[in-house]
Scaffold this motif. Structure first.
Motif, PDB file in Angstrom:
ATOM      1  N   UNK A   1       0.823  -1.200   0.000  1.00  0.00           N
ATOM      2  CA  UNK A   1       0.000   0.000   0.000  1.00  0.00           C
ATOM      3  C   UNK A   1       0.861   1.255   0.000  1.00  0.00           C
ATOM      4  N   UNK A   2       1.977   1.234   0.722  1.00  0.00           N
ATOM      5  CA  UNK A   2       2.865   2.400   0.734  1.00  0.00           C
ATOM      6  C   UNK A   2       3.422   2.674  -0.661  1.00  0.00           C
ATOM      7  N   UNK A   3       3.790   1.624  -1.369  1.00  0.00           N
ATOM      8  CA  UNK A   3       4.298   1.807  -2.726  1.00  0.00           C
ATOM      9  C   UNK A   3       3.217   2.357  -3.647  1.00  0.00           C
ATOM     10  N   UNK A   4       1.982   1.870  -3.473  1.00  0.00           N
ATOM     11  CA  UNK A   4       0.876   2.380  -4.281  1.00  0.00           C
ATOM     12  C   UNK A   4       0.620   3.856  -3.970  1.00  0.00           C
ATOM     13  N   UNK A   5       0.694   4.223  -2.687  1.00  0.00           N
ATOM     14  CA  UNK A   5       0.484   5.619  -2.306  1.00  0.00           C
ATOM     15  C   UNK A   5       1.561   6.523  -2.903  1.00  0.00           C
ATOM     16  N   UNK A   6       2.802   6.039  -2.881  1.00  0.00           N
ATOM     17  CA  UNK A   6       3.893   6.840  -3.454  1.00  0.00           C
ATOM     18  C   UNK A   6       3.699   7.013  -4.954  1.00  0.00           C
ATOM     19  N   UNK A   7       3.288   5.964  -5.620  1.00  0.00           N
ATOM     20  CA  UNK A   7       3.022   6.049  -7.059  1.00  0.00           C
ATOM     21  C   UNK A   7       1.900   7.054  -7.332  1.00  0.00           C
TER      22      UNK A   7
ATOM     23  N   UNK B   1      10.306  -1.036   7.015  1.00  0.00           N
ATOM     24  CA  UNK B   1       8.922  -0.829   7.421  1.00  0.00           C
ATOM     25  C   UNK B   1       8.438   0.593   7.154  1.00  0.00           C
ATOM     26  N   UNK B   2       9.308   1.447   6.583  1.00  0.00           N
ATOM     27  CA  UNK B   2       8.868   2.784   6.201  1.00  0.00           C
ATOM     28  C   UNK B   2       9.327   3.908   7.097  1.00  0.00           C
ATOM     29  N   UNK B   3      10.375   3.691   7.904  1.00  0.00           N
ATOM     30  CA  UNK B   3      10.894   4.772   8.746  1.00  0.00           C
ATOM     31  C   UNK B   3      11.399   5.918   7.871  1.00  0.00           C
ATOM     32  N   UNK B   4      11.001   7.142   8.216  1.00  0.00           N
ATOM     33  CA  UNK B   4      11.377   8.311   7.414  1.00  0.00           C
ATOM     34  C   UNK B   4      12.470   9.138   8.071  1.00  0.00           C
ATOM     35  N   UNK B   5      12.559   9.102   9.383  1.00  0.00           N
ATOM     36  CA  UNK B   5      13.613   9.816  10.103  1.00  0.00           C
ATOM     37  C   UNK B   5      13.911   9.034  11.375  1.00  0.00           C
ATOM     38  N   UNK B   6      15.215   8.860  11.667  1.00  0.00           N
ATOM     39  CA  UNK B   6      15.619   8.036  12.813  1.00  0.00           C
ATOM     40  C   UNK B   6      16.766   8.735  13.537  1.00  0.00           C
TER      41      UNK B   6
ATOM     42  N   UNK C   1       7.465   7.564  11.476  1.00  0.00           N
ATOM     43  CA  UNK C   1       6.872   6.726  10.436  1.00  0.00           C
ATOM     44  C   UNK C   1       5.494   6.283  10.891  1.00  0.00           C
ATOM     45  N   UNK C   2       4.908   5.365  10.170  1.00  0.00           N
ATOM     46  CA  UNK C   2       3.581   4.866  10.518  1.00  0.00           C
ATOM     47  C   UNK C   2       3.722   3.825  11.624  1.00  0.00           C
ATOM     48  N   UNK C   3       3.215   4.138  12.841  1.00  0.00           N
ATOM     49  CA  UNK C   3       3.390   3.195  13.958  1.00  0.00           C
ATOM     50  C   UNK C   3       2.809   1.824  13.672  1.00  0.00           C
ATOM     51  N   UNK C   4       1.708   1.766  12.934  1.00  0.00           N
ATOM     52  CA  UNK C   4       1.067   0.490  12.639  1.00  0.00           C
ATOM     53  C   UNK C   4       1.940  -0.409  11.768  1.00  0.00           C
ATOM     54  N   UNK C   5       2.933   0.171  11.096  1.00  0.00           N
ATOM     55  CA  UNK C   5       3.869  -0.624  10.298  1.00  0.00           C
ATOM     56  C   UNK C   5       5.166  -0.899  11.058  1.00  0.00           C
ATOM     57  N   UNK C   6       5.629   0.090  11.817  1.00  0.00           N
ATOM     58  CA  UNK C   6       6.935  -0.018  12.464  1.00  0.00           C
ATOM     59  C   UNK C   6       6.931  -1.051  13.589  1.00  0.00           C
ATOM     60  N   UNK C   7       5.943  -0.977  14.471  1.00  0.00           N
ATOM     61  CA  UNK C   7       5.934  -1.884  15.620  1.00  0.00           C
ATOM     62  C   UNK C   7       5.811  -3.350  15.220  1.00  0.00           C
ATOM     63  N   UNK C   8       4.867  -3.748  14.339  1.00  0.00           N
ATOM     64  CA  UNK C   8       4.796  -5.163  13.955  1.00  0.00           C
ATOM     65  C   UNK C   8       6.069  -5.670  13.279  1.00  0.00           C
TER      66      UNK C   8
END
Length: 262
Positions: A90-96, A167-172, A209-216
């Motif tokens: 879904x993230x790839x689709x959103x970026x597209x 998992x989509x982290x944008x800044x760390x 990033x999106x917590x629902x993606x990062x934690x799992x």
């Protein structure tokens, strides 16, 4: 005595050689029937079919063995893995979709130069976040790793960072060190360095990033959390609506590369 009389054993003279001859002839016929082997076309086809069936079964058994780890996983773990794959898709689709929208805006804007300028400013801000030259904030998680025994190695922290990126982290940021594309961990267990700077337990990853993606992503079976806990480390993951990543990197000018834009 005439030739028709019996001998002492009750056999006629010449009877045993004839029987032996008949027995030898039977053996010869049996051997002649078995050797050399005569393979018919139908037998050859059946043999090939059986060989193909055996090969297919062997490949299937090997394939099933390769997937034994997933077969042994719990149902909730399998659901979590599938959800993670769906989220990445879904993230790839959103970026597209976002890139397509930008293209259409440029094509339809009455003032394409102004629209291009706005997009350039936004792209500069995004690249600044990725390069670590500007501060950032947003939803995300905090990953805290306590290592009282000094058993956590640099490669384990790198695995955690790679999993967060996937998992989509944008800044760390980890222990005050801003993570960028070429960030590395070195040293030994209990004496870890991040980009050459010594850091110590507890290791605190502040991740936007999106917590629902990062934690799992950290809690998948055999993943980061389980690996660290095997080393007697304690791991805590907390979601937050606003994570601040304000450790900065100095913008470095390349020594040789120059812009080719005209």
């Amino acid at each position: 005595m005439s030739n028709d009389t019996f001998n002492d054993g009750g056999e006629r003279p010449g009877e045993r050689p004839a029987d032996a001859a008949r027995e030898l002839t039977g053996r010869q016929r049996l051997i002649a029937g078995l050797w050399p082997p005569r393979i018919t076309r139908a037998q050859l086809i059946v043999a090939l079919l059986l060989f193909g069936l055996g090969l297919g079964l062997a490949i299937q058994v090997r394939s099933n063995s390769d997937n034994s780890a997933l077969r042994g996983a719990r149902q909730e773990d399998l659901v979590r893995i599938l959800d993670e794959v769906d989220d990445r898709t879904q993230r790839l689709e959103d970026e597209k979709q976002r890139l397509d929208d930008q293209r259409r805006e440029l094509e339809n804007s009455s003032d394409q130069a102004e629209e291009a300028r706005k997009q350039t400013v936004e792209k500069e801000r995004q690249l600044g976040v990725l390069a670590g030259t500007v501060a950032a904030h947003g939803p995300g998680i905090t990953l805290t790793v306590n290592d009282p025994g000094g058993a956590v190695r640099p490669d384990m922290l790198l695995d955690a960072l790679q999993e967060l990126r996937a998992a989509g982290a944008e800044a760390v940021e980890v222990n005050g060190v801003r993570v960028v594309a070429n960030t590395y961990f070195s040293g030994d267990a209990g004496a870890v360095k991040a980009d050459g700077r010594a850091i110590s337990s507890p290791y605190v990853f502040k991740v936007i990033g999106k917590p629902q993606d990062l934690e799992p992503a950290l809690n998948i079976p055999g993943g980061v959390v389980q690996t660290l806990e095997k080393e007697q480390a304690t791991v805590h993951v907390a979601r937050a609506d606003d994570i601040v990543v304000d450790a900065l990197r100095r913008a470095e000018q390349p020594d040789y590369a120059r812009s080719s834009g005209r």
